[in-house]
Design an enzyme around this catalytic site. Structure first.
Site, PDB file in Angstrom:
ATOM      1  N   CYS A 165       0.807  -1.220   0.000  1.00 24.23           N
ATOM      2  CA  CYS A 165       0.000   0.000   0.000  1.00 24.23           C
ATOM      3  C   CYS A 165       0.840   1.270   0.000  1.00 24.23           C
ATOM      4  O   CYS A 165       0.294   2.372  -0.117  1.00 24.23           O
ATOM      5  CB  CYS A 165      -0.940  -0.017   1.189  1.00 24.23           C
ATOM      6  SG  CYS A 165      -1.931  -1.528   1.237  1.00 24.23           S
ATOM      7  N   HIS A 305      -2.452   7.472   6.973  1.00 24.05           N
ATOM      8  CA  HIS A 305      -2.725   6.178   6.336  1.00 24.05           C
ATOM      9  C   HIS A 305      -4.133   5.737   6.751  1.00 24.05           C
ATOM     10  O   HIS A 305      -4.912   5.295   5.908  1.00 24.05           O
ATOM     11  CB  HIS A 305      -1.675   5.165   6.762  1.00 24.05           C
ATOM     12  CG  HIS A 305      -1.791   3.843   6.083  1.00 24.05           C
ATOM     13  ND1 HIS A 305      -1.753   3.693   4.718  1.00 24.05           N
ATOM     14  CD2 HIS A 305      -1.957   2.593   6.587  1.00 24.05           C
ATOM     15  CE1 HIS A 305      -1.883   2.421   4.398  1.00 24.05           C
ATOM     16  NE2 HIS A 305      -2.011   1.729   5.518  1.00 24.05           N
ATOM     17  N   GLU A 316      -0.494   4.746  14.388  1.00 26.86           N
ATOM     18  CA  GLU A 316      -0.129   5.933  13.611  1.00 26.86           C
ATOM     19  C   GLU A 316      -0.324   7.211  14.417  1.00 26.86           C
ATOM     20  O   GLU A 316       0.521   8.114  14.387  1.00 26.86           O
ATOM     21  CB  GLU A 316      -0.942   5.994  12.320  1.00 26.86           C
ATOM     22  CG  GLU A 316      -0.552   7.160  11.427  1.00 26.86           C
ATOM     23  CD  GLU A 316      -1.242   7.163  10.085  1.00 26.86           C
ATOM     24  OE1 GLU A 316      -0.860   7.978   9.226  1.00 26.86           O
ATOM     25  OE2 GLU A 316      -2.176   6.358   9.892  1.00 26.86           O
ATOM     26  N   LYS A 337      -9.565   7.790   3.480  1.00 22.70           N
ATOM     27  CA  LYS A 337     -10.011   6.409   3.257  1.00 22.70           C
ATOM     28  C   LYS A 337     -11.401   6.171   3.823  1.00 22.70           C
ATOM     29  O   LYS A 337     -12.064   5.199   3.459  1.00 22.70           O
ATOM     30  CB  LYS A 337      -9.020   5.423   3.875  1.00 22.70           C
ATOM     31  CG  LYS A 337      -7.705   5.287   3.125  1.00 22.70           C
ATOM     32  CD  LYS A 337      -6.847   4.181   3.718  1.00 22.70           C
ATOM     33  CE  LYS A 337      -5.531   4.034   2.983  1.00 22.70           C
ATOM     34  NZ  LYS A 337      -4.585   5.137   3.274  1.00 22.70           N
ATOM     35  N   HIS A 342      -9.770   1.792   0.839  1.00 25.55           N
ATOM     36  CA  HIS A 342      -8.314   1.655   0.728  1.00 25.55           C
ATOM     37  C   HIS A 342      -7.955   1.211  -0.687  1.00 25.55           C
ATOM     38  O   HIS A 342      -8.261   0.094  -1.097  1.00 25.55           O
ATOM     39  CB  HIS A 342      -7.823   0.635   1.746  1.00 25.55           C
ATOM     40  CG  HIS A 342      -6.338   0.618   1.913  1.00 25.55           C
ATOM     41  ND1 HIS A 342      -5.490   1.377   1.148  1.00 25.55           N
ATOM     42  CD2 HIS A 342      -5.541  -0.085   2.777  1.00 25.55           C
ATOM     43  CE1 HIS A 342      -4.248   1.152   1.522  1.00 25.55           C
ATOM     44  NE2 HIS A 342      -4.264   0.265   2.515  1.00 25.55           N
ATOM     45  N   PHE A 403       1.793  -3.718   3.870  1.00 22.43           N
ATOM     46  CA  PHE A 403       2.145  -5.033   4.398  1.00 22.43           C
ATOM     47  C   PHE A 403       3.618  -5.309   4.090  1.00 22.43           C
ATOM     48  O   PHE A 403       4.102  -5.036   2.992  1.00 22.43           O
ATOM     49  CB  PHE A 403       1.288  -6.124   3.750  1.00 22.43           C
ATOM     50  CG  PHE A 403      -0.149  -6.147   4.223  1.00 22.43           C
ATOM     51  CD1 PHE A 403      -0.562  -5.439   5.327  1.00 22.43           C
ATOM     52  CD2 PHE A 403      -1.087  -6.900   3.537  1.00 22.43           C
ATOM     53  CE1 PHE A 403      -1.883  -5.475   5.767  1.00 22.43           C
ATOM     54  CE2 PHE A 403      -2.410  -6.951   3.961  1.00 22.43           C
ATOM     55  CZ  PHE A 403      -2.809  -6.238   5.070  1.00 22.43           C
TER      56      PHE A 403
END
Length: 417
Positions: A165, A305, A316, A337, A342, A403
């Site tokens: 991502c 994010h 975060e 998002k 996403h 990831f």
């Protein structure tokens, strides 16, 4: 050596809440949810039956039928968004040095639907390998920038970055450095993804990554809310034309913003889970600030994010509080998002466009669907909840994590001579 200045001269977007930049921005400011029941396939037996698909996107408006069949959806999206960005930039392809114009693109997965369909067709056959001759060219992740360069005759650097991502943000940082160092005049950068497929939904469901809020899809993506239960899968593309400042100035280009820095780091912790203390995220934001020559107190807004996962959102925000200290309470923090879902490998570019436009318009889009406060989140942080907020934004940050522990962070500044 003195680094070149890099500016943004064109934008293109294809998202679940708008099929061009103007529609996308209007959707963001209005707090529009792009989430709805899946239409691409029968999702009855899937744990999650919704996603953020594109709406009213007709591929035949952009390609003839023969050409469209040669392209996976992720490549179609890349071409459409980059065409918009190039047109927006006003570049005259007949006057530029095409050897100094490149395409650096991000994709976390690539042609997943093509791979799924070809392998399924083979498995359901008699064992004879009757594969489509375009199987491989449609599937490979690097085909998106390849097709963009072929379409416009661009002969500079051309490749795809793959960091889950964080892919599009990685691509933009690479593009920034190519131009800074004087190797290119213009780079078309961004990312695209088209993973709303049986394989995509089934795979993410199997790892318990997706929300299963089937009774209310439009509220399923709820970053920072105490009842969040996973991210919502989205699709689309974002494209940004990055250009060396003197080159842009010489051709009289309009300039959206200056791209002042990028940072990279790794969590080195777990394949899919973030470090609970956000150590890698702390590092990437510090790296980005240092790279840009910006003090923490200069940052006005952060597009996080913020995927709407139980662990990731808290980690975060902890990292933001560590890096920015007391100033964190003065920053408009948001997660777009909540509206787009996403977009995986495209997220960094689509969210950077939102960040850039927040400077242009003096508006920070909201984090929608927030109803319940999470006791693990500092209540003094301004998470721009449920409604857009007007604000003079001079410096804006955008975070993307993938990831594998990949972290990328970019910084943009309101342009001045």
């Amino acid at each position: 050596m003195e680094l070149k200045r890099v500016v943004v001269t064109g934008l293109g977007a294809l998202t679940p809440i708008g099929n061009n930049v103007e529609e996308y921005w209007d959707g963001l400011v209005a707090g529009k949810s792009g989430c709805a029941p899946i239409t691409y396939f029968d999702s009855e037996k899937f744990k999650t039956k919704f996603a953020c698909e594109l709406k009213n996107f007709d591929v035949l408006e952009f390609f003839d039928r023969k050409e469209a069949r040669k392209l996976d959806r992720f490549a179609q999206y890349a071409i459409v968004a980059s065409d918009e960005a190039i047109k927006d930039s006003g570049i005259d392809m007949n006057t530029i040095d095409k050897y100094r114009v490149g395409v650096i693109w991000g994709a976390g997965i690539g042609g997943l639907e093509t791979f799924q369909d070809e392998v399924t067709n083979f498995a359901n056959g008699d064992g004879t390998p009757r594969f489509n001759p375009f199987f491989i060219p449609k599937m490979i992740a690097d085909i998106a920038p390849g097709n963009i360069s072929i379409r416009h005759g661009l002969m500079g650097p051309n490749y795809t970055t793959v960091s889950a991502c964080a892919s599009a943000a990685n691509a933009m940082i690479d593009a920034l450095n190519y131009i800074r160092l004087g190797y290119s005049d213009i780079i078309i950068s961004g990312g695209s993804e088209a993973a709303v497929t049986k394989a995509g939904m089934g795979g993410f469901n199997a790892m318990h990554a997706l929300s299963t809020r089937n009774e209310s899809p439009e509220t399923a993506s709820r970053p920072f809310d105490a009842t969040r239960d996973g991210f919502v899968l989205g699709e689309g593309a974002g494209a940004i034309v990055l250009e060396e400042y003197e080159h842009a100035k010489a051709r009289g280009a309009k300039i959206y913003a200056e791209f002042i820095g990028g940072g990279l780091s790794s969590d080195a912790y777990h394949m899919t889970a973030p470090h609970p203390e956000g150590t890698g995220v702390v590092a990437v934001m510090k790296n980005c600030l240092q790279n840009a020559g910006i003090k923490p107190e200069d940052v006005d807004a952060i597009n996080t994010h913020g995927t709407s996962t139980p662990l990731g959102d808290v980690a975060e925000l902890k990292a933001i509080s560590i890096v920015f200290g007391e100033h964190a309470k003065n920053i408009n923090i948001n997660s777009t998002k909540s509206m787009t879902g996403h977009l995986l490998g495209a997220a960094g570019a689509v969210e950077a466009i939102s960040a850039i436009l927040s400077m242009k318009h003096g508006i920070v889009p909201p984090t929608i669907n927030h109803e319940h406060r999470d006791e693990n989140i500092d209540p003094e942080l301004n998470l721009t909840l449920n409604k857009a907020q007007e604000r003079d934004v001079n410096v804006v940050m955008s975070n993307t994590f993938g990831f594998g522990g990949h972290n990328a962070c970019v910084l943009f500044k309101k342009f001045t001579e």
